[in-house]
Design an enzyme around this catalytic site. Structure first.
Site, PDB file in Angstrom:
ATOM      1  N   GLY A   9      -4.069 -23.942 -40.989  1.00 64.80           N
ATOM      2  CA  GLY A   9      -3.295 -24.660 -40.013  1.00 64.80           C
ATOM      3  C   GLY A   9      -2.186 -25.449 -40.702  1.00 64.80           C
ATOM      4  O   GLY A   9      -2.524 -26.454 -41.482  1.00 64.80           O
ATOM      5  N   GLY A  14      -1.705 -30.403 -41.570  1.00 63.56           N
ATOM      6  CA  GLY A  14      -1.995 -29.478 -42.511  1.00 63.56           C
ATOM      7  C   GLY A  14      -0.820 -29.475 -43.728  1.00 63.56           C
ATOM      8  O   GLY A  14      -0.982 -29.441 -44.929  1.00 63.56           O
ATOM      9  N   ARG A  82      -5.418 -32.351 -27.786  1.00 59.05           N
ATOM     10  CA  ARG A  82      -5.631 -32.558 -26.499  1.00 59.05           C
ATOM     11  C   ARG A  82      -4.429 -32.784 -25.718  1.00 59.05           C
ATOM     12  O   ARG A  82      -3.519 -33.730 -25.811  1.00 59.05           O
ATOM     13  CB  ARG A  82      -6.795 -33.724 -26.013  1.00 59.05           C
ATOM     14  N   ARG A  88     -12.416 -33.079 -22.129  1.00 56.43           N
ATOM     15  CA  ARG A  88     -12.973 -33.083 -23.437  1.00 56.43           C
ATOM     16  C   ARG A  88     -13.811 -31.760 -23.794  1.00 56.43           C
ATOM     17  O   ARG A  88     -13.527 -31.164 -24.837  1.00 56.43           O
ATOM     18  CB  ARG A  88     -13.886 -34.203 -23.878  1.00 56.43           C
ATOM     19  N   VAL A 118     -11.273 -30.730 -40.656  1.00 58.43           N
ATOM     20  CA  VAL A 118     -10.298 -32.049 -40.041  1.00 58.43           C
ATOM     21  C   VAL A 118     -10.093 -31.847 -38.469  1.00 58.43           C
ATOM     22  O   VAL A 118     -10.089 -32.642 -37.794  1.00 58.43           O
ATOM     23  CB  VAL A 118      -8.945 -31.963 -40.791  1.00 58.43           C
ATOM     24  N   ASN A 120     -10.624 -31.698 -34.788  1.00 62.65           N
ATOM     25  CA  ASN A 120     -11.505 -32.377 -33.810  1.00 62.65           C
ATOM     26  C   ASN A 120     -12.022 -31.798 -32.672  1.00 62.65           C
ATOM     27  O   ASN A 120     -11.276 -30.531 -32.211  1.00 62.65           O
ATOM     28  CB  ASN A 120     -10.528 -33.739 -33.252  1.00 62.65           C
ATOM     29  N   ARG A 151      -7.917 -47.368 -41.850  1.00 66.65           N
ATOM     30  CA  ARG A 151      -7.142 -48.049 -40.819  1.00 66.65           C
ATOM     31  C   ARG A 151      -7.636 -49.510 -40.897  1.00 66.65           C
ATOM     32  O   ARG A 151      -6.877 -50.357 -40.685  1.00 66.65           O
ATOM     33  CB  ARG A 151      -7.369 -47.392 -39.433  1.00 66.65           C
ATOM     34  N   HIS A 175     -16.768 -39.698 -35.777  1.00 72.92           N
ATOM     35  CA  HIS A 175     -15.211 -39.958 -35.722  1.00 72.92           C
ATOM     36  C   HIS A 175     -14.791 -40.184 -34.105  1.00 72.92           C
ATOM     37  O   HIS A 175     -14.748 -39.104 -33.447  1.00 72.92           O
ATOM     38  CB  HIS A 175     -14.299 -38.977 -36.032  1.00 72.92           C
TER      39      HIS A 175
HETATM   40  N1  APR Z   1      -5.737 -20.015 -37.459  1.00 73.21           N
HETATM   41  C1  APR Z   1      -4.695 -20.599 -38.169  1.00 73.21           C
HETATM   42  N2  APR Z   1      -3.993 -21.589 -37.665  1.00 73.21           N
HETATM   43  C2  APR Z   1      -4.250 -22.001 -36.389  1.00 73.21           C
HETATM   44  C3  APR Z   1      -4.948 -21.319 -35.689  1.00 73.21           C
HETATM   45  C4  APR Z   1      -5.682 -20.117 -36.093  1.00 73.21           C
HETATM   46  N3  APR Z   1      -6.891 -19.423 -35.529  1.00 73.21           N
HETATM   47  N4  APR Z   1      -5.005 -21.604 -34.235  1.00 73.21           N
HETATM   48  C5  APR Z   1      -4.094 -22.749 -34.159  1.00 73.21           C
HETATM   49  N5  APR Z   1      -3.613 -22.821 -35.591  1.00 73.21           N
HETATM   50  C6  APR Z   1      -2.531 -23.556 -36.078  1.00 73.21           C
HETATM   51  C7  APR Z   1      -1.455 -23.847 -34.993  1.00 73.21           C
HETATM   52  O1  APR Z   1      -0.434 -22.850 -35.149  1.00 73.21           O
HETATM   53  C8  APR Z   1      -0.745 -25.282 -35.584  1.00 73.21           C
HETATM   54  O2  APR Z   1       0.214 -24.964 -36.371  1.00 73.21           O
HETATM   55  O3  APR Z   1      -3.217 -25.068 -36.295  1.00 73.21           O
HETATM   56  C9  APR Z   1      -2.096 -25.856 -36.317  1.00 73.21           C
HETATM   57  C10 APR Z   1      -2.441 -27.075 -35.576  1.00 73.21           C
HETATM   58  O4  APR Z   1      -1.337 -28.110 -35.953  1.00 73.21           O
HETATM   59  P1  APR Z   1      -0.781 -29.375 -35.020  1.00 73.21           P
HETATM   60  O5  APR Z   1      -0.757 -28.821 -33.630  1.00 73.21           O
HETATM   61  O6  APR Z   1       0.481 -29.857 -35.415  1.00 73.21           O
HETATM   62  O7  APR Z   1      -1.925 -30.367 -35.026  1.00 73.21           O
HETATM   63  P2  APR Z   1      -2.319 -31.502 -36.218  1.00 73.21           P
HETATM   64  O8  APR Z   1      -1.708 -32.961 -35.853  1.00 73.21           O
HETATM   65  O9  APR Z   1      -1.901 -30.772 -37.512  1.00 73.21           O
HETATM   66  O10 APR Z   1      -3.851 -31.844 -36.033  1.00 73.21           O
HETATM   67  C11 APR Z   1      -4.834 -30.410 -36.424  1.00 73.21           C
HETATM   68  O11 APR Z   1      -6.469 -32.202 -36.843  1.00 73.21           O
HETATM   69  O12 APR Z   1      -6.648 -34.507 -36.699  1.00 73.21           O
HETATM   70  C12 APR Z   1      -6.753 -33.197 -36.205  1.00 73.21           C
HETATM   71  O13 APR Z   1      -7.084 -33.942 -33.852  1.00 73.21           O
HETATM   72  C13 APR Z   1      -6.501 -33.075 -34.699  1.00 73.21           C
HETATM   73  O14 APR Z   1      -7.589 -31.211 -34.188  1.00 73.21           O
HETATM   74  C14 APR Z   1      -6.569 -31.718 -34.522  1.00 73.21           C
HETATM   75  C15 APR Z   1      -6.102 -31.233 -35.949  1.00 73.21           C
END
Ligand code: APR
Length: 312
Positions: A9, A14, A82, A88, A118, A120, A151, A175
């Site tokens: 991710g 990430g 979300r 949820r 990480v 959720n 925090r 969490h």
């Molecule tokens: N394989 C790899 N990456 C994926 C997949 C998958 N099957 N499905 C989704 N992704 C990637 C998305 O393309 C995106 O780039 O996961 C990434 C998630 O990044 P964001 O949408 O920016 O989310 P982010 O703020 O990084 O949060 C990620 O961490 O804190 C938790 O609640 C938050 O669950 C969330 C996670």
């Protein structure tokens, strides 16, 4: 050769985690995502910063899971956050399907790695990857308590106008709304917090900590927190790779500790080269014990809801 850490991710959490890890020179990082070009673009950008940040660690952006072979740690941030109108349960189902797919790839390509979850809802996702990978419990953990504690520490430092470095705090439990801050283990340069803040002031900071994620979401309008989550993951990665054996609150499988069994929940863990080396049992008040059990119960409920969702 540097150790290898894979981050699945390449979104906000990430990519920021990759940045923190390489800029501290802790490991080479594989940054993987399903979106084509995006992890490659972010990795190139991070590598172009290397001469200025003065590190020699590598970041490899990829859409190919075979790149994660040989990873000592795999951090999973893949998922969606979300969106308006999403329940949820919808979030639970969508992220569970994503995380299930990721866990299967980790099993295929990095079966000896340590997994840090990480995505959720954190505690349920950590439980899910443990069910799928069947990794020993020492090698499956979730990041939440380090963030919640950070925090809480920041809010205390801000209120008392002291250095964040002097504030120690511990937040246990799941969490979410029922996290369990421990004022008895919260000190400012060894002075108990109860001697520095009134109960009302402390309660206000605890409430703010509980709502820490939501406060940021409401300010950002889209997306959720990522700087502090990335720092929290990096601290766990550092304690593992350098075998620091630091005690950090992490989501881990409890097998009788704190009177809880067969449930993933946030408790203090000693983190070292083999993962969770030990669950540290702090003496809790009856009220704190009750709050921790309640928190664990809602994780259990989430796991049950998920298994009925996945089988329907
Ligand atoms: N394989 C790899 N990456 C994926 C997949 C998958 N099957 N499905 C989704 N992704 C990637 C998305 O393309 C995106 O780039 O996961 C990434 C998630 O990044 P964001 O949408 O920016 O989310 P982010 O703020 O990084 O949060 C990620 O961490 O804190 C938790 O609640 C938050 O669950 C969330 C996670």
């Amino acid at each position: 050769m540097k150790p290898k850490v894979s981050v699945i991710g390449a979104g906000q959490v990430g990519a920021t985690t990759a940045q923190r890890i390489v800029e501290k020179g802790l490991a080479d990082v594989v940054l993987a995502d399903i979106v084509e070009g995006m992890p490659q673009g972010k990795s190139l950008d991070l590598m172009e910063a290397a001469p200025l940040e003065k590190h020699d660690a590598k970041v490899i952006g990829t859409n190919d899971y075979s790149e994660i072979v040989g990873s000592e740690i795999v951090v999973v941030t893949a998922g969606v956050s979300r969106k308006p109108g999403m329940s949820r349960m919808d979030l639970l189902k969508t992220n569970a399907q994503i995380v299930k797919g990721v866990a299967e790839k980790v099993l295929q390509y990095a079966s000896q790695s340590i997994l840090i979850m990480v995505t959720n809802p954190l505690d349920v996702m950590t439980s899910l990857v443990h069910q799928i990978t069947r990794f020993p419990k020492q090698r499956v953990m979730g990041m939440a308590g380090v963030l919640d504690s950070a925090r809480f520490r920041y809010f205390i430092a801000e209120k008392l106008k002291v250095s964040v470095k002097d504030v120690n705090a511990m937040v246990l439990g799941g969490h979410g709304d029922d996290m369990v801050p421990l004022p008895n283990y919260t000190t400012v340069n060894s002075t108990p917090i109860s001697k520095l803040l009134s109960q009302d002031e402390l309660d206000a900071l605890i409430t703010r900590t509980r709502n820490g994620g939501a406060e940021i979401v409401s300010l950002l309008k889209q997306g959720s927190a990522y700087y502090a989550p990335a720092s929290s993951v990096t601290q766990m990665v550092k304690s593992i790779l350098l075998d620091e054996r630091e005690i950090l609150p992490c989501c881990t499988l409890l097998e009788g500790e704190y009177g809880l069994k067969g449930v993933f929940c946030g408790v203090p863990c000693r983190l070292g080269r083999k993962g969770v080396l030990e669950v540290v049992e702090l003496k809790l008040t009856d009220e704190e014990k009750k709050a921790l059990s309640k928190s664990a119960e809602s994780v259990r409920q989430g796991v049950q809801e998920l298994s009925s969702l996945l089988s329907s």
